[in-house]
Scaffold this motif. Structure first.
Motif, PDB file in Angstrom:
ATOM      1  N   ASP A   1      18.255  -9.588 -13.376  1.00  0.00           N
ATOM      2  CA  ASP A   1      16.476  -9.464 -13.981  1.00  0.00           C
ATOM      3  C   ASP A   1      15.767 -10.725 -13.386  1.00  0.00           C
ATOM      4  OD1 ASP A   1      15.711  -6.929 -14.099  1.00  0.00           O
ATOM      5  OD2 ASP A   1      16.583  -7.653 -16.784  1.00  0.00           O
ATOM      6  N   ARG A   2      15.164 -11.145 -12.423  1.00  0.00           N
ATOM      7  CA  ARG A   2      14.300 -12.219 -11.808  1.00  0.00           C
ATOM      8  C   ARG A   2      13.283 -12.159 -12.945  1.00  0.00           C
ATOM      9  NH1 ARG A   2      17.727 -13.486  -6.282  1.00  0.00           N
ATOM     10  NH2 ARG A   2      19.667 -13.315  -7.305  1.00  0.00           N
ATOM     11  N   SER A   3      12.802 -13.506 -13.171  1.00  0.00           N
ATOM     12  CA  SER A   3      10.929 -13.740 -13.581  1.00  0.00           C
ATOM     13  C   SER A   3      10.153 -13.997 -12.205  1.00  0.00           C
ATOM     14  CB  SER A   3      10.875 -14.985 -14.116  1.00  0.00           C
ATOM     15  OG  SER A   3      11.413 -16.271 -13.094  1.00  0.00           O
ATOM     16  N   ALA A   4       9.380 -13.546 -11.921  1.00  0.00           N
ATOM     17  CA  ALA A   4       8.209 -13.056 -10.300  1.00  0.00           C
ATOM     18  C   ALA A   4       8.606 -14.838  -9.786  1.00  0.00           C
ATOM     19  CB  ALA A   4       6.842 -13.837 -11.380  1.00  0.00           C
ATOM     20  N   ALA A   5       8.068 -15.892 -10.653  1.00  0.00           N
ATOM     21  CA  ALA A   5       8.707 -17.378 -10.158  1.00  0.00           C
ATOM     22  C   ALA A   5       9.994 -17.481  -9.553  1.00  0.00           C
ATOM     23  CB  ALA A   5       8.773 -18.352 -10.987  1.00  0.00           C
ATOM     24  N   THR A   6      10.729 -17.005  -9.763  1.00  0.00           N
ATOM     25  CA  THR A   6      12.718 -16.987  -8.765  1.00  0.00           C
ATOM     26  C   THR A   6      12.597 -15.527  -7.902  1.00  0.00           C
ATOM     27  OG1 THR A   6      13.596 -16.197 -10.385  1.00  0.00           O
ATOM     28  CG2 THR A   6      13.405 -18.775 -10.468  1.00  0.00           C
ATOM     29  N   ALA A   7      11.492 -15.315  -7.182  1.00  0.00           N
ATOM     30  CA  ALA A   7      12.020 -13.806  -6.384  1.00  0.00           C
ATOM     31  C   ALA A   7      12.546 -14.667  -5.788  1.00  0.00           C
ATOM     32  CB  ALA A   7      10.629 -13.160  -6.651  1.00  0.00           C
ATOM     33  N   PRO A   8      13.873 -13.304  -4.979  1.00  0.00           N
ATOM     34  CA  PRO A   8      13.883 -13.764  -3.559  1.00  0.00           C
ATOM     35  C   PRO A   8      12.593 -13.465  -2.360  1.00  0.00           C
ATOM     36  CG  PRO A   8      14.853 -11.520  -4.500  1.00  0.00           C
ATOM     37  CD  PRO A   8      14.259 -11.843  -5.963  1.00  0.00           C
ATOM     38  N   VAL A   9      13.221 -14.117  -1.947  1.00  0.00           N
ATOM     39  CA  VAL A   9      12.313 -13.796  -0.648  1.00  0.00           C
ATOM     40  C   VAL A   9      11.720 -12.450   0.548  1.00  0.00           C
ATOM     41  CG1 VAL A   9      11.721 -14.638   1.363  1.00  0.00           C
ATOM     42  CG2 VAL A   9      12.727 -16.609   0.454  1.00  0.00           C
ATOM     43  N   GLY A  10      13.189 -11.339  -0.316  1.00  0.00           N
ATOM     44  CA  GLY A  10      12.449 -10.437   0.528  1.00  0.00           C
ATOM     45  C   GLY A  10      11.353  -9.340  -0.417  1.00  0.00           C
ATOM     46  N   SER A  11      11.100  -9.481  -1.588  1.00  0.00           N
ATOM     47  CA  SER A  11      10.487  -9.068  -2.835  1.00  0.00           C
ATOM     48  C   SER A  11       9.027  -9.314  -1.945  1.00  0.00           C
ATOM     49  CB  SER A  11      10.673  -8.860  -4.004  1.00  0.00           C
ATOM     50  OG  SER A  11      11.593 -10.142  -4.141  1.00  0.00           O
ATOM     51  N   ARG A  12       8.606 -10.958  -1.923  1.00  0.00           N
ATOM     52  CA  ARG A  12       7.382 -11.779  -1.166  1.00  0.00           C
ATOM     53  C   ARG A  12       6.820 -11.041  -0.081  1.00  0.00           C
ATOM     54  NH1 ARG A  12       9.903 -17.869  -2.606  1.00  0.00           N
ATOM     55  NH2 ARG A  12       9.517 -17.313  -5.667  1.00  0.00           N
ATOM     56  N   ARG A  13       7.955 -10.755   0.593  1.00  0.00           N
ATOM     57  CA  ARG A  13       7.411 -10.179   1.755  1.00  0.00           C
ATOM     58  C   ARG A  13       7.608  -8.880   2.102  1.00  0.00           C
ATOM     59  NH1 ARG A  13      12.771 -12.552   5.054  1.00  0.00           N
ATOM     60  NH2 ARG A  13      11.852 -15.066   6.105  1.00  0.00           N
ATOM     61  N   GLU A  14       7.639  -8.330   1.283  1.00  0.00           N
ATOM     62  CA  GLU A  14       7.017  -6.858   0.767  1.00  0.00           C
ATOM     63  C   GLU A  14       5.608  -6.538  -0.272  1.00  0.00           C
ATOM     64  OE1 GLU A  14       9.009  -3.686   1.633  1.00  0.00           O
ATOM     65  OE2 GLU A  14      10.132  -5.313   2.931  1.00  0.00           O
ATOM     66  N   PHE A  15       5.984  -7.238  -0.491  1.00  0.00           N
ATOM     67  CA  PHE A  15       4.541  -7.176  -1.707  1.00  0.00           C
ATOM     68  C   PHE A  15       3.149  -8.165  -0.745  1.00  0.00           C
ATOM     69  CE2 PHE A  15       1.486 -10.245  -3.410  1.00  0.00           C
ATOM     70  CZ  PHE A  15       0.643  -9.524  -4.343  1.00  0.00           C
ATOM     71  N   ILE A  16       3.336  -8.695   0.375  1.00  0.00           N
ATOM     72  CA  ILE A  16       2.734  -9.276   1.036  1.00  0.00           C
ATOM     73  C   ILE A  16       2.545  -7.945   2.568  1.00  0.00           C
ATOM     74  CG2 ILE A  16       1.877 -11.099   3.583  1.00  0.00           C
ATOM     75  CD1 ILE A  16       3.923 -13.226   1.443  1.00  0.00           C
ATOM     76  N   ARG A  17       3.764  -7.646   2.639  1.00  0.00           N
ATOM     77  CA  ARG A  17       3.682  -6.100   4.010  1.00  0.00           C
ATOM     78  C   ARG A  17       2.470  -5.525   2.977  1.00  0.00           C
ATOM     79  NH1 ARG A  17       9.570  -6.342   5.681  1.00  0.00           N
ATOM     80  NH2 ARG A  17       9.169  -7.555   7.426  1.00  0.00           N
ATOM     81  N   GLY A  18       2.656  -5.059   2.084  1.00  0.00           N
ATOM     82  CA  GLY A  18       2.173  -3.678   0.975  1.00  0.00           C
ATOM     83  C   GLY A  18       0.782  -4.424   1.150  1.00  0.00           C
ATOM     84  N   CYS A  19       0.038  -5.691   0.613  1.00  0.00           N
ATOM     85  CA  CYS A  19      -1.393  -6.526   0.910  1.00  0.00           C
ATOM     86  C   CYS A  19      -1.983  -5.429   2.509  1.00  0.00           C
ATOM     87  CB  CYS A  19      -1.754  -7.914   0.862  1.00  0.00           C
ATOM     88  SG  CYS A  19      -1.030  -7.774  -1.369  1.00  0.00           S
ATOM     89  N   LEU A  20      -0.923  -6.866   3.006  1.00  0.00           N
ATOM     90  CA  LEU A  20      -1.193  -6.233   4.266  1.00  0.00           C
ATOM     91  C   LEU A  20      -2.231  -4.437   4.749  1.00  0.00           C
ATOM     92  CD1 LEU A  20      -0.137  -8.657   6.261  1.00  0.00           C
ATOM     93  CD2 LEU A  20      -2.083  -8.609   5.652  1.00  0.00           C
ATOM     94  N   ALA A  21      -0.880  -4.316   4.165  1.00  0.00           N
ATOM     95  CA  ALA A  21      -1.012  -2.197   4.273  1.00  0.00           C
ATOM     96  C   ALA A  21      -2.168  -1.800   3.725  1.00  0.00           C
ATOM     97  CB  ALA A  21       0.101  -1.697   3.988  1.00  0.00           C
ATOM     98  N   ALA A  22      -2.440  -2.336   2.708  1.00  0.00           N
ATOM     99  CA  ALA A  22      -3.275  -1.415   2.308  1.00  0.00           C
ATOM    100  C   ALA A  22      -4.973  -2.284   2.669  1.00  0.00           C
ATOM    101  CB  ALA A  22      -3.898  -2.060   0.602  1.00  0.00           C
ATOM    102  N   GLY A  23      -4.928  -2.937   2.677  1.00  0.00           N
ATOM    103  CA  GLY A  23      -5.893  -3.606   3.411  1.00  0.00           C
ATOM    104  C   GLY A  23      -6.107  -3.117   4.342  1.00  0.00           C
ATOM    105  N   GLY A  24      -5.730  -3.027   5.481  1.00  0.00           N
ATOM    106  CA  GLY A  24      -6.022  -2.571   6.606  1.00  0.00           C
ATOM    107  C   GLY A  24      -6.111  -0.786   6.265  1.00  0.00           C
ATOM    108  N   ALA A  25      -5.161  -0.114   5.170  1.00  0.00           N
ATOM    109  CA  ALA A  25      -5.885   0.779   5.278  1.00  0.00           C
ATOM    110  C   ALA A  25      -8.048   1.061   4.434  1.00  0.00           C
ATOM    111  CB  ALA A  25      -5.022   1.262   4.379  1.00  0.00           C
ATOM    112  N   ALA A  26      -8.183   0.571   4.184  1.00  0.00           N
ATOM    113  CA  ALA A  26      -9.653   0.361   3.213  1.00  0.00           C
ATOM    114  C   ALA A  26     -10.853   0.152   4.459  1.00  0.00           C
ATOM    115  CB  ALA A  26      -9.434  -1.384   2.522  1.00  0.00           C
ATOM    116  N   LEU A  27      -9.776  -0.855   5.642  1.00  0.00           N
ATOM    117  CA  LEU A  27     -10.061  -0.882   6.658  1.00  0.00           C
ATOM    118  C   LEU A  27     -10.803  -0.341   7.572  1.00  0.00           C
ATOM    119  CD1 LEU A  27     -12.233  -3.593   8.528  1.00  0.00           C
ATOM    120  CD2 LEU A  27      -9.682  -3.997   9.535  1.00  0.00           C
ATOM    121  N   ALA A  28     -10.212   0.569   7.903  1.00  0.00           N
ATOM    122  CA  ALA A  28     -10.091   1.634   8.953  1.00  0.00           C
ATOM    123  C   ALA A  28     -11.058   3.625   7.595  1.00  0.00           C
ATOM    124  CB  ALA A  28      -8.584   2.177   8.198  1.00  0.00           C
TER     125      ALA A  28
END
Length: 176
Positions: free
Chosen positions: A4-31
């Motif tokens: 169990d890691r805190s949000a401040a020490t989350a691995p890079v992979g999970s940050r990338r997944e978070f950004i991808r999720g935001c972009l996907a949600a933004g793209g869906a909202a735009l569409a």
């Protein structure tokens, strides 16, 4: 070591997944936003029926610049000097004090008026008082306005904040 890691020490992979999720949600909202309502341009403004105009016939112009002097007189604008002697009002271009100007086209020997080769001609440069002026639509503080009856584009120096959006927006380079 704890998995169990805190949000401040989350691995890079999970940050990338978070950004991808935001972009996907933004793209869906735009569409969704673009498919729910088709884009459409507004109607182009038309000239009012009582609009004023100024006829300039370049073939009859002799370059006397009486129209420049009359415009300055009508608008209470001061003279502008481009010579050292300062005897004559000699603006070189439109400005905040010169709303129209007569310029001369010259070529070669300048023997024939209105001839492209070895000729000369006079041209008037001034505000076109467009039907749909871009300088008016670009002004964020309504310092540039268009009279709905006469069609005249006016400038209010008291309202202007000096952003110069009108200068950039005008395709004729009139606001200065």
């Amino acid at each position: 070591m704890d998995n169990d890691r805190s949000a401040a020490t989350a691995p890079v992979g999970s940050r990338r997944e978070f950004i991808r999720g935001c972009l996907a949600a933004g793209g869906a909202a735009l569409a969704t936003a673009t498919t729910s309502r088709p884009a459409a341009a507004r109607e182009t403004y038309q000239r009012p029926p009582e609009a004023l105009g100024l006829l300039y016939d370049a073939t009859l112009c002799i370059g006397c610049k009486a129209c420049v002097a009359a415009c300055k007189r009508a608008n209470d604008n001061p003279p502008e000097f481009s010579t050292v002697d300062k005897l004559w009002d000699t603006p070189l271009d439109t400005s905040g004090y010169t709303f129209n100007i007569i310029k001369m086209y010259r070529h070669g020997t300048m023997q024939t008026k209105d001839a492209e080769e070895n000729g000369y001609a006079f041209m008037k440069t001034s505000c076109m008082h467009c039907a749909d002026p871009s300088c008016v639509s670009a002004c964020p503080v309504t310092a540039m306005t268009k009279d709905p009856t006469t069609g005249i584009v006016a400038y209010d120096a008291e309202a202007c904040v000096g952003c110069r959006y009108c200068v950039v927006a005008c395709p004729f380079g009139i606001p200065k």
